[in-house]
Design a protein around this motif. Sequence first.
Motif, PDB file in Angstrom:
ATOM      1  N   VAL A 163       0.836  -1.205   0.000  1.00 19.95           N
ATOM      2  CA  VAL A 163       0.000   0.000   0.000  1.00 19.95           C
ATOM      3  C   VAL A 163       0.869   1.252   0.000  1.00 19.95           C
ATOM      4  O   VAL A 163       0.666   2.180  -0.799  1.00 19.95           O
ATOM      5  N   ALA A 164       1.865   1.280   0.890  1.00 18.04           N
ATOM      6  CA  ALA A 164       2.755   2.445   0.949  1.00 18.04           C
ATOM      7  C   ALA A 164       3.654   2.523  -0.280  1.00 18.04           C
ATOM      8  O   ALA A 164       3.870   3.607  -0.841  1.00 18.04           O
ATOM      9  N   LEU A 165       4.190   1.389  -0.719  1.00 13.27           N
ATOM     10  CA  LEU A 165       5.076   1.394  -1.883  1.00 13.27           C
ATOM     11  C   LEU A 165       4.347   1.874  -3.133  1.00 13.27           C
ATOM     12  O   LEU A 165       4.879   2.675  -3.907  1.00 13.27           O
ATOM     13  N   SER A 166       3.125   1.396  -3.330  1.00 15.31           N
ATOM     14  CA  SER A 166       2.388   1.737  -4.552  1.00 15.31           C
ATOM     15  C   SER A 166       1.965   3.200  -4.585  1.00 15.31           C
ATOM     16  O   SER A 166       1.614   3.718  -5.645  1.00 15.31           O
ATOM     17  N   ARG A 167       2.009   3.861  -3.444  1.00 12.43           N
ATOM     18  CA  ARG A 167       1.657   5.283  -3.386  1.00 12.43           C
ATOM     19  C   ARG A 167       2.881   6.185  -3.420  1.00 12.43           C
ATOM     20  O   ARG A 167       2.744   7.412  -3.400  1.00 12.43           O
ATOM     21  N   ASN A 168       4.067   5.595  -3.455  1.00 10.41           N
ATOM     22  CA  ASN A 168       5.283   6.392  -3.473  1.00 10.41           C
ATOM     23  C   ASN A 168       6.189   6.082  -4.657  1.00 10.41           C
ATOM     24  O   ASN A 168       6.946   6.945  -5.094  1.00 10.41           O
TER      25      ASN A 168
END
Length: 276
Positions: A163-168
């Motif tokens: 979730v965090a990786l795909s938003r950054n």
Amino acid sequence: MNAHTKPDPTKPDTAPALLREDHDGIATLTLNRPAARNPLSEAMLAALRDAFVAIAADRSVRVVVLTAAGPVFSAGHDLKEMSARRGDGDRGRAYFTDVLGRCSAMMQQITALPQPAIAAVEGTATAAGCQLVATCDLAVAGNEARFCTPGVHIGLFCSTPMVALSRNLSAKHAMEMLLLGEMVPAQEAMRMGLVNRVVPAGEALAEAHRLAAVIASKSPATVKTGKRAFYEQREMGLAAAYDHASAVMAENMLARDAEEGIGAFMEKRQPVWRDS
């Protein structure tokens, strides 16, 4: 946390899981389980949750810096702690759901903080530890730092770090990390967008504090407004994002700090912020 608490090296389990030190508007949080590779255990999750609750309500804090003791930033979830619950009647389902939910809630606390959060990373940040770095608003890495989402190697896809990786990161870079599970060197992590800056080994915390000091010199009310609007508009479609950003900026123009800052700019003087 007591800002002056010192761990007893002879009794590592009695030391606080998380240390906090405040200086010049910067709250530095240090993950303090180096012998265990700073896992996001139940105790660490609770300590981070409580620290973020306190910081969110503390108007003296303008920036948060998150760092870690020892050679590992964070190895992610405590798999021994989690695996011990496989003997439960439901094979651990309720426990796993609860712990992962608590971790996700803590990550969202970082995004919801009024203050920007900066990760200062030395060593390795893996799985949920990598997620923690990606969740912070900014990240600085020592040039020997490495990042990894290795769950695919052990049959446990890093779905919450995703979730965090795909938003950054770009979709291709995020999927590369998730599917290959390989260690990513600091310079490559910067190219991917996971970290902002790479500095010589051992200097990540100093650079994070330098960035924090620059941010702390700005109007706290303006920074709070901007951070909140950034994450709100990112979840919207283009037209809705522009409408929202326009409304936020119009309201911001009416703030006393905006009036002071614009006036100071035109008068060629330093602004005096009122945090409103």
